[in-house]
Design a protein around this motif. Structure first.
Motif, PDB file in Angstrom:
ATOM      1  N   PHE A 143       0.151 -11.599  -3.363  1.00  0.00           N
ATOM      2  CA  PHE A 143       0.096 -10.215  -3.113  1.00  0.00           C
ATOM      3  C   PHE A 143      -0.692  -9.312  -3.815  1.00  0.00           C
ATOM      4  O   PHE A 143      -1.405  -9.832  -4.764  1.00  0.00           O
ATOM      5  CB  PHE A 143       1.560  -9.756  -3.579  1.00  0.00           C
ATOM      6  N   GLY A 144      -1.043  -8.424  -3.421  1.00  0.00           N
ATOM      7  CA  GLY A 144      -2.010  -7.419  -3.910  1.00  0.00           C
ATOM      8  C   GLY A 144      -1.311  -5.934  -3.916  1.00  0.00           C
ATOM      9  O   GLY A 144      -0.344  -5.595  -3.150  1.00  0.00           O
ATOM     10  N   ILE A 145      -1.880  -4.928  -4.702  1.00  0.00           N
ATOM     11  CA  ILE A 145      -1.689  -3.659  -4.569  1.00  0.00           C
ATOM     12  C   ILE A 145      -2.592  -2.615  -4.117  1.00  0.00           C
ATOM     13  O   ILE A 145      -3.804  -2.865  -4.447  1.00  0.00           O
ATOM     14  CB  ILE A 145      -0.833  -3.088  -5.693  1.00  0.00           C
ATOM     15  N   ALA A 177       0.687  -1.310   0.103  1.00  0.00           N
ATOM     16  CA  ALA A 177      -0.006  -0.040  -0.081  1.00  0.00           C
ATOM     17  C   ALA A 177       0.849   1.104   0.043  1.00  0.00           C
ATOM     18  O   ALA A 177       1.523   1.722   0.997  1.00  0.00           O
ATOM     19  CB  ALA A 177      -0.961  -0.041   1.259  1.00  0.00           C
ATOM     20  N   GLY A 178       1.110   1.983  -1.215  1.00  0.00           N
ATOM     21  CA  GLY A 178       1.873   3.119  -1.342  1.00  0.00           C
ATOM     22  C   GLY A 178       1.971   3.336  -2.764  1.00  0.00           C
ATOM     23  O   GLY A 178       1.144   2.688  -3.641  1.00  0.00           O
ATOM     24  N   GLY A 179       3.105   4.097  -3.029  1.00  0.00           N
ATOM     25  CA  GLY A 179       3.263   4.546  -4.557  1.00  0.00           C
ATOM     26  C   GLY A 179       4.038   3.359  -5.097  1.00  0.00           C
ATOM     27  O   GLY A 179       4.409   2.148  -4.589  1.00  0.00           O
ATOM     28  N   ASP A 180       4.605   3.731  -6.254  1.00  0.00           N
ATOM     29  CA  ASP A 180       5.383   2.748  -7.036  1.00  0.00           C
ATOM     30  C   ASP A 180       6.580   2.239  -6.429  1.00  0.00           C
ATOM     31  O   ASP A 180       6.667   1.045  -6.385  1.00  0.00           O
ATOM     32  CB  ASP A 180       5.686   3.255  -8.399  1.00  0.00           C
ATOM     33  N   GLY A 181       7.089   3.210  -5.691  1.00  0.00           N
ATOM     34  CA  GLY A 181       8.407   2.691  -4.915  1.00  0.00           C
ATOM     35  C   GLY A 181       8.198   1.599  -3.843  1.00  0.00           C
ATOM     36  O   GLY A 181       8.803   0.588  -3.705  1.00  0.00           O
ATOM     37  N   PRO A 228      -2.824   1.626  -4.319  1.00  0.00           N
ATOM     38  CA  PRO A 228      -1.974   2.399  -4.915  1.00  0.00           C
ATOM     39  C   PRO A 228      -2.380   3.822  -4.286  1.00  0.00           C
ATOM     40  O   PRO A 228      -3.619   4.272  -4.525  1.00  0.00           O
ATOM     41  CB  PRO A 228      -2.631   2.696  -6.535  1.00  0.00           C
ATOM     42  N   LEU A 229      -1.254   4.412  -3.729  1.00  0.00           N
ATOM     43  CA  LEU A 229      -1.503   5.793  -2.872  1.00  0.00           C
ATOM     44  C   LEU A 229      -0.585   6.685  -3.149  1.00  0.00           C
ATOM     45  O   LEU A 229      -0.151   7.603  -2.198  1.00  0.00           O
ATOM     46  CB  LEU A 229      -1.317   5.358  -1.229  1.00  0.00           C
ATOM     47  N   GLY A 230       0.423   6.403  -4.246  1.00  0.00           N
ATOM     48  CA  GLY A 230       1.304   7.450  -4.388  1.00  0.00           C
ATOM     49  C   GLY A 230       0.856   8.485  -5.207  1.00  0.00           C
ATOM     50  O   GLY A 230      -0.368   8.969  -5.489  1.00  0.00           O
ATOM     51  N   THR A 231       1.992   9.013  -5.955  1.00  0.00           N
ATOM     52  CA  THR A 231       1.572  10.467  -6.909  1.00  0.00           C
ATOM     53  C   THR A 231       1.325  10.013  -8.098  1.00  0.00           C
ATOM     54  O   THR A 231       0.332  10.331  -8.801  1.00  0.00           O
ATOM     55  CB  THR A 231       2.995  11.162  -6.641  1.00  0.00           C
ATOM     56  N   ALA A 232       2.315   9.148  -8.740  1.00  0.00           N
ATOM     57  CA  ALA A 232       1.904   8.744 -10.102  1.00  0.00           C
ATOM     58  C   ALA A 232       1.059   7.444 -10.373  1.00  0.00           C
ATOM     59  O   ALA A 232       0.233   7.433 -11.180  1.00  0.00           O
ATOM     60  CB  ALA A 232       3.316   8.596 -10.816  1.00  0.00           C
ATOM     61  N   ASN A 233       1.271   6.463  -9.473  1.00  0.00           N
ATOM     62  CA  ASN A 233       0.777   5.258  -9.528  1.00  0.00           C
ATOM     63  C   ASN A 233       0.679   4.688 -11.019  1.00  0.00           C
ATOM     64  O   ASN A 233      -0.190   3.928 -11.463  1.00  0.00           O
ATOM     65  CB  ASN A 233      -0.577   5.226  -9.016  1.00  0.00           C
ATOM     66  N   ASP A 234       1.932   4.625 -11.340  1.00  0.00           N
ATOM     67  CA  ASP A 234       2.284   4.206 -12.773  1.00  0.00           C
ATOM     68  C   ASP A 234       1.875   2.771 -12.992  1.00  0.00           C
ATOM     69  O   ASP A 234       1.116   2.240 -13.720  1.00  0.00           O
ATOM     70  CB  ASP A 234       3.325   4.531 -13.289  1.00  0.00           C
ATOM     71  N   PHE A 235       2.442   1.946 -12.037  1.00  0.00           N
ATOM     72  CA  PHE A 235       2.430   0.498 -12.180  1.00  0.00           C
ATOM     73  C   PHE A 235       0.765   0.177 -12.061  1.00  0.00           C
ATOM     74  O   PHE A 235       0.083  -0.595 -12.805  1.00  0.00           O
ATOM     75  CB  PHE A 235       3.063  -0.133 -11.098  1.00  0.00           C
ATOM     76  N   ALA A 236       0.037   0.726 -11.017  1.00  0.00           N
ATOM     77  CA  ALA A 236      -1.371   0.470 -10.758  1.00  0.00           C
ATOM     78  C   ALA A 236      -2.264   0.772 -11.893  1.00  0.00           C
ATOM     79  O   ALA A 236      -3.091  -0.008 -12.349  1.00  0.00           O
ATOM     80  CB  ALA A 236      -1.795   0.939  -9.620  1.00  0.00           C
ATOM     81  N   ARG A 237      -2.104   1.877 -12.718  1.00  0.00           N
ATOM     82  CA  ARG A 237      -2.641   2.377 -13.542  1.00  0.00           C
ATOM     83  C   ARG A 237      -2.527   1.391 -14.678  1.00  0.00           C
ATOM     84  O   ARG A 237      -3.345   0.943 -15.547  1.00  0.00           O
ATOM     85  CB  ARG A 237      -2.527   3.761 -13.929  1.00  0.00           C
ATOM     86  N   SER A 238      -1.399   0.845 -15.026  1.00  0.00           N
ATOM     87  CA  SER A 238      -0.848   0.179 -16.124  1.00  0.00           C
ATOM     88  C   SER A 238      -1.857  -1.451 -15.825  1.00  0.00           C
ATOM     89  O   SER A 238      -2.383  -1.988 -16.879  1.00  0.00           O
ATOM     90  CB  SER A 238       0.371  -0.324 -16.162  1.00  0.00           C
TER      91      SER A 238
END
Length: 314
Positions: free
Chosen positions: A89-91, A65-69, A93-103
């Motif tokens: 595992f699950g994700i 739970a957080g950003g891409d990092g 997305p709580l970051g700025t860009a959330n690039d992986f989650a959006r992909s």
């Protein structure tokens, strides 16, 4: 019902969306434990602890739970850690860009739905990329764009989100210089000056730029993009369009390849970003490790259709 352990970036500990999501999933019958981070090293420690205690405590899903990092750190810790964890595992997305989650098709605007996806989706084996021993889930980027990512002010990212990268790029446009290097892959070789490169297990970086739009996380391959040095007659307008929308703005110039591995070498340092971790290097080797971890992504565009397997009982 599912037993989840959330490894939560401490910056989001007071996020009401997280509290609401946890309360909702508990009301639906799931068992949800939360472990927030406090200082450097906590993500690795808490992830290792969850994996070690999974059998005794019945933990079936560890949620990053957080950003891409944070996502990369949790999954990277699991990849390099000792065996024995049979869960997935699950994700969140709580970051700025959330690039992986959006992909991956996980909506950062609906945290409850994202947590429910982690609890109810079937786990799927996914690939992990490894750069000189460092695991990554999403993308390795290099060149001008990676320098911009490293130099973007954290407060600006907090205020403006992905737009902060484009504004920093505009401010640094006059400093842009090409890097020169040599790339190799399976049946592939390219050498010359380039503005940016990306090696994708995922698809986008830099706040939404689709660098590797054809990448899949379960195909056993990495996607390479090279954006060669842009001829002067294309002008700065094309450069800014590339910063905003990605390399499709100058379609036809880019070089692309798929391979299970890539190597890079150069005579000078290259700014590289490894899922949020900045590096300077002159050589590297990147490899794909197929089916390294089980991830709960639901109906994700990153998946090519590999059959999910039933959850392992805790």
């Amino acid at each position: 019902m599912t037993h989840l352990r959330i490894i939560l970036n401490g910056k989001s500990a007071a996020d009401v969306r997280v509290r609401r999501a946890v309360a909702t999933l508990r009301a639906e019958g799931h068992q949800v434990g939360v472990r927030p981070t406090w200082e450097s090293g906590d993500v690795q420690r808490l992830t290792s602890e969850a994996m070690r205690d999974a059998a005794a405590d019945g933990i079936e899903v560890i949620v990053a739970a957080g950003g891409d990092g944070t996502i990369n750190e949790v999954l990277g810790t699991a990849f390099t850690g000792e065996g024995g964890y049979g869960g997935s595992f699950g994700i969140l997305p709580l970051g700025t860009a959330n690039d992986f989650a959006r992909s991956a098709g996980v909506d950062p605007n609906d945290i409850t739905a994202a947590l429910r996806r982690a609890a109810t989706s079937m786990p799927v084996p996914v690939d992990i990329g490894v750069l000189d021993g460092r695991p990554f889930v999403n993308l390795v980027t290099g060149g001008f764009g990676s320098r911009i990512t490293a130099e973007t002010d954290p407060q600006l990212k907090k205020s403006l989100g992905g737009l902060a990268y484009a504004l920093t790029g505009l401010a640094r446009l006059g400093d842009m210089t090409a890097s020169t290097g040599r790339f190799r892959g399976e049946g592939f070789e390219w050498e010359g000056p380039f503005i940016a490169m990306a090696i994708g297990n995922g698809r986008q970086a830099g706040g939404g730029i689709p660098l590797c739009p054809g990448a899949s996380i379960d195909d056993g391959l990495l996607d390479l993009l090279i954006l060669p040095a842009i001829p002067p007659d294309l002008g700065s307008q094309h450069l800014m369009e590339a910063l905003r929308t990605g390399p499709r703005a100058i379609r036809g110039l880019e070089v692309r390849c798929k391979s299970t591995w890539f190597e890079y070498e150069a005579q000078e340092d290259l700014h590289v970003n490894l899922d949020g971790e900045p590096l300077l290097t002159r050589t590297f080797r990147v490899e794909c490790v197929p089916g390294a971890l089980s991830l709960r992504l639901g109906d994700s565009p990153l998946l090519k259709g590999r059959q999910p397997h039933p959850p392992v009982a805790g």
